[in-house]
Design an enzyme around this catalytic site. Structure first.
Site, short mmCIF file in Angstrom:
data_model
loop_
_atom_site.label_atom_id
_atom_site.label_comp_id
_atom_site.label_asym_id
_atom_site.label_seq_id
_atom_site.Cartn_x
_atom_site.Cartn_y
_atom_site.Cartn_z
N LYS A 182 12.02 25.77 5.87
CA LYS A 182 11.64 26.00 4.49
C LYS A 182 10.64 24.96 3.88
CE LYS A 182 14.63 29.44 4.14
NZ LYS A 182 15.68 29.60 4.69
C1 LIG Z 1 16.91 30.32 4.75
C2 LIG Z 1 17.74 31.13 3.69
C3 LIG Z 1 19.07 31.15 3.34
C4 LIG Z 1 20.03 30.31 3.95
O1 LIG Z 1 19.55 28.91 3.93
P1 LIG Z 1 20.39 28.11 4.72
O2 LIG Z 1 20.27 26.80 4.24
O3 LIG Z 1 19.99 28.01 6.02
O4 LIG Z 1 21.83 28.21 4.75
C5 LIG Z 1 19.42 32.20 2.15
N1 LIG Z 1 18.55 32.79 1.80
C6 LIG Z 1 17.22 33.05 2.00
C7 LIG Z 1 16.33 34.03 1.47
C8 LIG Z 1 16.90 32.21 3.12
O5 LIG Z 1 15.63 32.26 3.34
#
Ligand SMILES: *Cc1c(COP(=O)(O)O)cnc(C)c1O
Length: 380
Positions: A182
């Site tokens: 991210k």
């Molecule tokens: C990565 C992601 C999640 C989940 O995030 P985590 O921290 O891995 O639980 C949820 N929604 C979207 C759109 C994502 O890209």
């Protein structure tokens, strides 16, 4: 052959030193570093409260619970997201109800929401796909008229703004991810931000079993027995992960600028090509530039994907729609054709490398490999 990784993180020496400080200190779990991260994150998003968690999935799950959503309720969301978005609704005991997306952005189509509202609908979870914010003004207006809670899935969009409104501001809560790939990353991690003080207080209990005193309270203050007023989960962010994020937050706008610049090169090089379509950045918005995706013909997608990979370019598919995943087909009876716009993007999309450490020469390499792959000359 030049190898262009799909993603490389931005953890630097300062972040590592900060983790080292935590590791040499007395307190590893939720404490001072988490509190500092939460303060800085609130300042960055302009929200009064942030609650640090282990993931965005946890953030979505607990936000639904904190706003009283559970068994028998329906939650409207998009089929074009990571499965975590809809999974969290199921974790909360509710039922995900998908609404199709806008073809030009891939975001939940606000104009289609009201047709999906029933007597059981309690919330909407918009996902700011790839970093482009949904039309939050319209969504908020619908939610207010129908008495619905809005929980933003802002996993892609910490930096985003649209129509003068920052991400998270018009939702009742917004959920963020610090997963490995991210915009800021700690391996695993997440947070909820909200202006609702009661919800924040409940979230702080729900992230730690439902107990009313955290370990740092029990340790640093005069001993008082804790109790458990509600049933919670084990989702609290720890000081080690928080330490990785604190300085990344100081650098977040510079990191965004770099991705924005690389995005500009991709757009310049790839727009107007007859075999490629690009999604739109909505005018008057600050796109968080999380994932750069191209749309190619569905019958060519997998061949192009493999050709990119064979030529050293890291790729991903974000996303094959949630309703067509095996579990969702089986449990809810979804079929192909249920959400044609999401399915079309899902069948055509390819994500290209985009991150601050990516060189401009690497972007140009990716572009030429894409062009070659599309012309069918993708071999080595
Ligand atoms: C990565 C992601 C999640 C989940 O995030 P985590 O921290 O891995 O639980 C949820 N929604 C979207 C759109 C994502 O890209």
């Amino acid at each position: 052959m030049m190898k262009v990784e799909f993603f490389r993180h931005n953890i630097d020496e300062q972040d590592i030193a900060r983790v080292e400080d935590v590791l040499k200190s007395l307190f590893l779990t939720t404490g001072k570093e988490v509190a500092e991260f939460e303060r800085k994150f609130s300042a960055y998003t302009g929200m009064s409260q942030t609650v640090g968690l282990t993931s965005c999935t946890a953030a979505l799950h607990l936000s639904l619970l904190a706003f009283g959503i559970g068994r028998g309720d329906e939650v409207i969301t998009t089929p074009l997201s990571f499965c975590a978005t809809a999974n969290a609704v199921i974790h909360a005991g509710a039922r995900p109800v998908f609404v199709d997306v806008e073809p030009e952005t891939g975001n939940l189509d606000a104009g289609r929401i009201e047709k999906a509202v029933t007597g059981k609908t309690k919330a909407i979870i918009p996902v700011h796909l790839y970093g482009q914010m949904c039309d939050m003004k319209k969504l908020r207006e619908i939610a207010d008229r129908r008495g619905l809670v809005v929980i933003e899935d802002a996993a892609h969009a910490i930096e985003a703004e649209r129509d003068g409104v920052r991400v998270g501001r018009l939702g009742d809560a917004a959920c963020y991810s610090f997963y490995a790939t991210k915009n800021i990353a700690s391996g695993e991690g997440g947070a909820v931000s909200t202006d609702n003080g009661d919800a924040a207080e409940l979230l702080r209990m729900l992230r730690l079993h439902g107990i009313d005193k955290s370990a740092i309270d029990r340790y640093t203050k005069r001993y008082r027995h804790w109790d458990m007023p509600v049933l919670g989960w084990k989702y609290n962010m720890d000081n080690i992960h928080a330490a990785l994020l604190v300085h990344q937050l100081d650098r977040i706008d510079g990191l965004w600028k770099r991705r924005d610049r690389l995005w500009g090169i991709y757009e310049e090089e790839l727009s107007g090509l007859k075999d490629i379509e690009l999604l739109k950045t909505v005018p008057g918005s600050r796109h968080a530039r999380h994932l750069f995706t191209i749309l190619v013909a569905p019958e060519k997608r997998d061949a192009v994907l493999l050709s990119l990979q064979e030529n050293g370019v890291g790729v991903a598919v974000n996303y094959r729609p949630i309703h067509l995943l095996i579990y969702y087909r089986r449990e809810f009876g979804f079929r192909e054709g249920d959400f044609p716009r999401a399915e079309e993007i899902g069948a055509r999309t390819i994500s290209l490398p985009l991150y601050p450490k990516l060189g401009e020469d690497e972007v140009r390499t990716v572009v030429s490999v894409v062009k070659k792959a599309l012309s069918g000359r993708g071999g080595n």
